[in-house]
Enzyme design. Structure first.
Site: not given
Ligand code: PLP
Length: 404
Positions: A121, A201, A362
């Site tokens: 990210h 995540q 992102c």
């Protein structure tokens, strides 16, 4: 097995309609929904014991301090950190990474090497690029293959005695790939470098064990795991955190202040300047309680079924291509249909009440790798259902007919 019907009753938002359709919320990788138990925790704080922490002798302040520190202990115990003071409350993953990057500024010299995975990210890329600009350190990339899996043989080639830090996410937000962090940590430690794992995540799906992983730093955000926005954590091994300088100066982070010299507080306060998000920290603890009441293994097992079903149903759509085909994945499906722009699909799905994310997530380097502007991303949580996947597939077919 989990009782999804019962669980859904805990999430008031799931009862609402969007554009005249029942909400189907498949944007869980961006932010998860919040159960009533967590919402009530925040309301209870503001109704009954709203006060600043650590500073007051009065009862409200002590109650707030106790609840905040109890939340820190819940996080410690959930992730099996050795000590509560190794858990630093932050505003989220991005803030946590910036604390480490800023601290590393004083530890690096020109020519030192940092390794970043190709699956990151932007929040685990940009702070390190800024750091390299300031220090003359060099950023090198661990590449990935077509399936969205890191090529560990390349990591072996990149690691050397110049390597100081490796940063990698536990799970990729754009593709859902679960990275082999235990192996990466072991290989990195063998050259004497440290590892930062971005768990934003992973933490809604996988219960990382910090001590058995032997990870140096692990970061996440509460809003990914049924908690509120604006709060997260930075875990660091005691020795790793102690060698980093404070990130911000101010109240809370000091031992003693005079105009001649200030000495800093010990962990965790050294990194917690100013009044924190108190209700958010307490609610972070409540969110972990909630997830644990369902059971992280039950959550993972159910979401795996959603992933398998969703993948099978989406693959039936002509021209649909899934990006991210790792064997080890969380319930994230990133896809495109022919040359239809992901934004157009996302907008039409929204008209039918279905929330998916579109764009580069992102993670522009991943999109560049596949030479695409972005994808449509459906990300599932334990409160989603197979029927909702069916609704998405029907809506998607309608969208495709309209757009082709
Ligand atoms: N890292 C990963 C893998 C993410 O998925 C996200 C958010 O989507 C972040 C970092 C940034 O998290 P936050 O915006 O909560 O700081």
């Amino acid at each position: 097995m989990i009782d999804v019907k019962k669980i859904r009753k805990d999430f008031p938002i799931l009862e609402r309609q969007v554009n005249g359709y029942p909400l189907v919320y498949f944007d869980n990788a961006a932010t998860s929904q919040t159960p009533i138990q967590v919402i009530d925790t925040i309301v209870d704080y503001y109704k009954n014991y709203n006060a600043n922490i650590h500073r007051g002798v009065h009862s409200l302040s002590q109650e707030a301090t106790d609840a905040y520190e109890a939340a820190r202990q819940k996080i410690q115990s959930h992730f099996n950190a050795a000590h509560p003071y190794e858990i630093i409350f932050t505003s989220g993953t991005t803030h946590s990474i910036n604390i480490i990057a800023s601290g590393y500024c004083e530890l690096l010299k020109a020519g030192d090497e940092l390794l970043v995975s190709a699956l990151e990210h932007h929040s685990n890329i940009v702070p390190w690029q800024m750091l390299c600009e300031r220090t003359g350190a060099i950023l090198k990339v661990i590449p990935m293959d077509e399936q969205g899996v890191l090529i560990l043989d390349e990591l072996d080639k990149l690691l050397s005695n110049k390597t100081k830090l490796v940063f990698v996410n536990h799970v990729s937000n754009a593709l859902g790939t679960v990275n082999p962090i235990a192996e990466i940590i072991e290989k990195t430690h063998a050259v004497g470098a440290e590892v930062l794992v971005d768990g934003a995540q992973a933490s809604p799906h996988i219960q990382a064990d910090f001590q058995s992983l032997n990870v140096d730093y692990y970061v996440t955000s509460a809003h990914k795991l049924c908690g509120p926005t604006g709060v997260g954590m930075l875990y660091g091994k005691q020795a790793a955190l102690e060698k980093l300088p404070p990130y911000q100066g101010g109240g809370e982070m000091i031992a003693e202040v005079t105009f001649e010299k200030t000495t800093y507080a010990g962990l965790p306060h050294k990194f917690e300047a100013g009044t924190p998000n108190i209700s958010g920290g307490i609610a972070f603890g409540a969110a972990l309680d909630y997830m644990n009441s369902i059971g992280m293994e039950n959550i993972a097992a159910y979401e795996e079924k959603l992933l398998v079903y969703g993948t099978k149903e989406l693959m039936k759509i002509p021209g649909l291509k899934i990006y991210g085909e790792a064997v080890h994945k969380t319930a994230v499906i990133s896809f495109n249909v022919g040359d239809i722009h992901p934004y157009d699909i996302g907008s039409i799905l929204d008209k039918m009440g279905i929330a998916v994310r579109t764009g580069h997530h992102c993670a522009q380097p991943i999109m560049d790798f596949y030479k695409i502007p972005g994808t449509v991303r459906a990300s599932f949580s334990f409160y989603n259902t197979f029927e909702e996947i069916d609704l998405m597939v029907v809506a998607l077919n309608r969208a495709i007919t309209m757009l082709q």
